[in-house]
Design a protein around this motif. Sequence first.
Motif, PDB file in Angstrom:
ATOM      1  N   GLY A 198       0.816  -1.210   0.000  1.00 46.76           N
ATOM      2  CA  GLY A 198       0.000   0.000   0.000  1.00 46.76           C
ATOM      3  C   GLY A 198       0.847   1.258   0.000  1.00 46.76           C
ATOM      4  N   ALA A 211       1.272   2.941   5.264  1.00 44.45           N
ATOM      5  CA  ALA A 211       1.597   1.822   6.144  1.00 44.45           C
ATOM      6  C   ALA A 211       2.323   0.691   5.414  1.00 44.45           C
ATOM      7  CB  ALA A 211       0.335   1.297   6.809  1.00 44.45           C
ATOM      8  N   LYS A 268      -4.542  -8.008   1.607  1.00 43.39           N
ATOM      9  CA  LYS A 268      -5.789  -7.283   1.903  1.00 43.39           C
ATOM     10  C   LYS A 268      -6.893  -7.714   0.936  1.00 43.39           C
ATOM     11  CE  LYS A 268      -5.442  -2.811   2.931  1.00 43.39           C
ATOM     12  NZ  LYS A 268      -5.294  -1.354   2.748  1.00 43.39           N
ATOM     13  N   GLU A 274      -4.982  12.328   0.652  1.00 46.19           N
ATOM     14  CA  GLU A 274      -3.639  12.925   0.496  1.00 46.19           C
ATOM     15  C   GLU A 274      -3.377  14.134   1.393  1.00 46.19           C
ATOM     16  OE1 GLU A 274      -1.984  14.211  -3.517  1.00 46.19           O
ATOM     17  OE2 GLU A 274      -0.708  12.506  -3.027  1.00 46.19           O
ATOM     18  N   LEU A 325      -9.947  -1.055   0.646  1.00 47.64           N
ATOM     19  CA  LEU A 325      -9.627   0.360   0.779  1.00 47.64           C
ATOM     20  C   LEU A 325      -8.133   0.541   0.543  1.00 47.64           C
ATOM     21  CD1 LEU A 325     -10.902   2.755   3.559  1.00 47.64           C
ATOM     22  CD2 LEU A 325      -8.574   2.894   2.692  1.00 47.64           C
ATOM     23  N   ASN A 326      -7.805   1.301  -0.478  1.00 45.96           N
ATOM     24  CA  ASN A 326      -6.393   1.544  -0.796  1.00 45.96           C
ATOM     25  C   ASN A 326      -6.181   2.974  -1.225  1.00 45.96           C
ATOM     26  OD1 ASN A 326      -6.571  -1.679  -1.756  1.00 45.96           O
ATOM     27  ND2 ASN A 326      -4.661  -1.075  -0.759  1.00 45.96           N
ATOM     28  N   THR A 358      -1.794   3.074  -5.020  1.00 50.32           N
ATOM     29  CA  THR A 358      -1.906   1.617  -4.970  1.00 50.32           C
ATOM     30  C   THR A 358      -2.810   1.134  -6.107  1.00 50.32           C
ATOM     31  OG1 THR A 358      -1.781   1.822  -2.558  1.00 50.32           O
ATOM     32  CG2 THR A 358      -2.387  -0.336  -3.445  1.00 50.32           C
ATOM     33  N   CYS A 413      -4.448   5.332  16.999  1.00 46.14           N
ATOM     34  CA  CYS A 413      -4.001   5.343  15.609  1.00 46.14           C
ATOM     35  C   CYS A 413      -2.685   6.102  15.492  1.00 46.14           C
ATOM     36  CB  CYS A 413      -5.069   5.934  14.684  1.00 46.14           C
ATOM     37  SG  CYS A 413      -5.029   7.727  14.520  1.00 46.14           S
ATOM     38  N   ALA A 414      -2.174   6.136  14.267  1.00 40.49           N
ATOM     39  CA  ALA A 414      -0.847   6.693  14.046  1.00 40.49           C
ATOM     40  C   ALA A 414      -0.793   8.209  14.172  1.00 40.49           C
ATOM     41  CB  ALA A 414      -0.320   6.269  12.676  1.00 40.49           C
ATOM     42  N   LEU A 415      -1.938   8.884  14.218  1.00 43.40           N
ATOM     43  CA  LEU A 415      -1.842  10.340  14.388  1.00 43.40           C
ATOM     44  C   LEU A 415      -1.224  10.653  15.753  1.00 43.40           C
ATOM     45  CD1 LEU A 415      -2.178  13.197  13.479  1.00 43.40           C
ATOM     46  CD2 LEU A 415      -4.569  13.129  14.099  1.00 43.40           C
TER      47      LEU A 415
HETATM   48  C1  LIG Z   1      -3.697  10.132  10.581  1.00 44.98           C
HETATM   49  C2  LIG Z   1      -3.586   9.284   9.356  1.00 44.98           C
HETATM   50  C3  LIG Z   1      -3.749   9.871   8.107  1.00 44.98           C
HETATM   51  C4  LIG Z   1      -3.672   9.098   6.945  1.00 44.98           C
HETATM   52  N1  LIG Z   1      -3.835   9.722   5.743  1.00 44.98           N
HETATM   53  C5  LIG Z   1      -3.819   8.972   4.621  1.00 44.98           C
HETATM   54  C6  LIG Z   1      -4.035   9.591   3.354  1.00 44.98           C
HETATM   55  O1  LIG Z   1      -4.242  10.801   3.258  1.00 44.98           O
HETATM   56  N2  LIG Z   1      -4.021   8.810   2.250  1.00 44.98           N
HETATM   57  C7  LIG Z   1      -3.814   7.451   2.336  1.00 44.98           C
HETATM   58  O2  LIG Z   1      -3.846   6.785   1.323  1.00 44.98           O
HETATM   59  N3  LIG Z   1      -3.576   6.852   3.506  1.00 44.98           N
HETATM   60  C8  LIG Z   1      -3.599   7.582   4.651  1.00 44.98           C
HETATM   61  N4  LIG Z   1      -3.400   6.959   5.851  1.00 44.98           N
HETATM   62  C9  LIG Z   1      -3.202   5.488   5.856  1.00 44.98           C
HETATM   63  C10 LIG Z   1      -4.546   4.768   5.842  1.00 44.98           C
HETATM   64  O3  LIG Z   1      -4.999   4.583   7.160  1.00 44.98           O
HETATM   65  C11 LIG Z   1      -4.459   3.380   5.190  1.00 44.98           C
HETATM   66  O4  LIG Z   1      -3.387   2.693   5.730  1.00 44.98           O
HETATM   67  C12 LIG Z   1      -4.279   3.417   3.685  1.00 44.98           C
HETATM   68  O5  LIG Z   1      -5.176   4.285   3.057  1.00 44.98           O
HETATM   69  C13 LIG Z   1      -4.484   2.024   3.126  1.00 44.98           C
HETATM   70  O6  LIG Z   1      -4.217   1.998   1.735  1.00 44.98           O
HETATM   71  P1  LIG Z   1      -2.892   1.356   1.148  1.00 44.98           P
HETATM   72  O7  LIG Z   1      -2.768  -0.020   1.745  1.00 44.98           O
HETATM   73  O8  LIG Z   1      -3.105   1.318  -0.309  1.00 44.98           O
HETATM   74  O9  LIG Z   1      -1.779   2.231   1.555  1.00 44.98           O
HETATM   75  C14 LIG Z   1      -3.444   7.711   7.033  1.00 44.98           C
HETATM   76  C15 LIG Z   1      -3.263   7.131   8.287  1.00 44.98           C
HETATM   77  C16 LIG Z   1      -3.329   7.900   9.423  1.00 44.98           C
HETATM   78  C17 LIG Z   1      -3.146   7.254  10.751  1.00 44.98           C
END
Ligand SMILES: Cc1cc2nc3c(=O)[nH]c(=O)nc-3n(C[C@H](O)[C@H](O)[C@H](O)COP(=O)(O)O)c2cc1C
Lengths: 165, 526
Positions: free
Chosen positions: B156, B160, B167, B187, B310-311, B315, B491-493
């Motif tokens: 992804g 992460a 997934k 984004e 959800l991606n 991705t 969460c990661a925030l």
């Molecule tokens: C606070 C926070 C903000 C995030 N913002 C985004 C984002 O703007 N765009 C995004 O794709 N993933 C973001 N993520 C990661 C998503 O939770 C998620 O892992 C991701 O969308 C999964 O898609 P992927 O496996 O294709 O990366 C964020 C995670 C956190 C904790």
Amino acid sequence: MAVSPPPLPLPADLAQVVESALAAHAARPGALLPIFHAIQDRAGYVPREALPRIAWAVNQSQADVLGTLSFYHDFRTHPPGRHVVKLCRAEACQARGSDAVVADVEGRLRVGMGRTREDGAVTLEPVYCLGNCALGPSAMVDGRLHARATADRIAALVEEAPPCR
Amino acid sequence: MPVNPPTVVWVPLDAAAKSVGADEVAAAIVAEAARRRLPVTVRRNGTRGMLWLEPLVEVETAGGRTAYGPVAPGDVASLFDRGFLAGGAHPLGHGRTEAIPYFARQERVTFARVGLTDPLDLAAYEAHGGWRGLRNALARSGAEVVDAVTRSGLRGRGGAGFPTGIKWKTVLDTPADRKYVVVNADEGDSGTFSDRMVMEGDPYLLLEGMAVAGVALGATQGYVYLRSEYPDAERVLTAAVERATAAGFLGASVLGSGKRFDVEVRRGAGSYVCGEETALLESLEGKRGVVRYRPPVPAVAGLFGRPTALNNVITFASVPFVLDRGADAYRDLGVGRSRGTLPFQLAGNVARGGLVEKAFGLTLRELIEDFGGGTASGRPVRAVQVGGPLGSFLPASALDVPLDYEALAGKGGILGHGGVVVFDDTADMARLARYAMEFCAIESCGKCTPCRIGSTRGVEVIDRLVAGDRPQRQVALLRDLCDTMTHASLCALGGMAPLPVTSALDHFPEDFGLAPAGAARDARRS
Ligand SMILES: Cc1cc2nc3c(=O)[nH]c(=O)nc-3n(C[C@H](O)[C@H](O)[C@H](O)COP(=O)(O)O)c2cc1C
Ligand code: SF4
Ligand code: FES
């Protein structure tokens, strides 16, 4: 159920904006954000007086509707100024001097961040990244993106159009 | 009447190009051509990603596309004077676009078409290899598609780095009456714009990737959750959905397969935490963007409680290549467990900012010095933040780290969505650390105390530290606070906001009024 809709104590044009937003979106799954956006796109804000009607239309409590509305930075419950200036405060723009530009703009436009000037000419809002991070400081003025923002440029964009060109 | 076919001149319609006057340049070219009675067709493309050259005007000549930039409306007359329509020499000229070193040294896989074509031109999309991945996906079983994605090694791109195939397999294997495909187009990371560039420059690529997921996993509805800060992307993407649906690539019967897949674009509302996947789902459901407890993961119970793929935008946009050219072709790029390419985004105080798609493994130094040309200010690089507002600050001495998920983790950093923000030696790292805490306080969803309260406390402690109020005590407090946030946030925030703070404190203690290097380390609790 034949419960009649709660009243919409708003001027006719605003009430019309709310009604058409509800007609277009209320039946969609997860309708609240599309409804708020549709109203704010046309009215500039989401009037609190509309909340009972919105809640009724989506079959949720008013508390839930207000809770959702107030969670999101985008939504306003008061009319904005005639111009809306959003200045990026995020890191990549900071690296290009945005903090100084923000201070300059506040001085030039005579309005603080997050406020509307008393004469209603301009609202200044923070934004956290506009996706133009290689060309900052970034600004969005009335929905249009501007690169390499300076207080002069922003002030020129916000000055009301002179009577003749 | 002109005998020759008109010369084609490309002017980008990407938001970055427009922000520096691309629309005005396009209009000036049309007007000047009319004035000179020259047959010219101005067409609009996405950006090539060389943002310091925008507006980058390209002319189709016998020798290929010839680039001029950055062009201002006032330059247009002189471009005509010097015969730019035939590729004539001009101070703003760069020769053949694809020979510009910044571009030539990239590995454009996902971004192969971005900047080349009119983003909404369906015929051009198809002529440049579009829909082949979807056709292949329709010819295979869902399990075969998932297997290809798994074997490609695609992880992804949202931050992460979770393996996409795993997934998708969960979604495939979870029985349900309905399933969903959701694109995370939030984004929110400062320093990133690759999602935006794809959506504005090659929107059908994203739709194709979504449709592959839809038909393979048995989902009939797709949503793109798009941040409100991207109005241009919303316009392009909405038009692309309409056209692709009208042409039968989406809708009731995808490419005549009898399989339904509809796409809807939904606008976010300025909340950073709504990029977190479960907060995003809450928001899509029309609620406050509050993070959900896990399990269940969204692949099992996501949107409206249904299995949801959800991606991130990139991705999904990487998937058509995998289905078209094969898992191995993708897997062959990259290093270690980071396979394929990543569109890096060079931002902040950098001379040549833009998008650089490369296989994983180039170093941060190559990216910043060879591609970026150092800082825009000409001053030395002091710090680099990779991976957005939750990424640590790396000192200039760490630039030789290779850019892959594991190598950066080894340096206490994250790769995230591939954003690289450069700071010169005027950067105030204490101020940036304070901003990281402040941002966390502003964007916290409020569900857990360490994040909600801790971030506000963090701002106060940094203020006292910088003011010189019992500094050793504040440092201890701050580290303690960061420790709690790291370990006790949902969460990661809240969990990663301490990274920029502690890295600033570790590498730049003098900015906090502390003694350089050793002294700060002594104060740290073990
Ligand atoms: C606070 C926070 C903000 C995030 N913002 C985004 C984002 O703007 N765009 C995004 O794709 N993933 C973001 N993520 C990661 C998503 O939770 C998620 O892992 C991701 O969308 C999964 O898609 P992927 O496996 O294709 O990366 C964020 C995670 C956190 C904790
Ligand atoms: S860490 Fe912050 S944003 Fe994440 S769930 Fe907890 S309060 Fe919400
Ligand atoms: S950080 Fe300002 S536009 Fe991205």
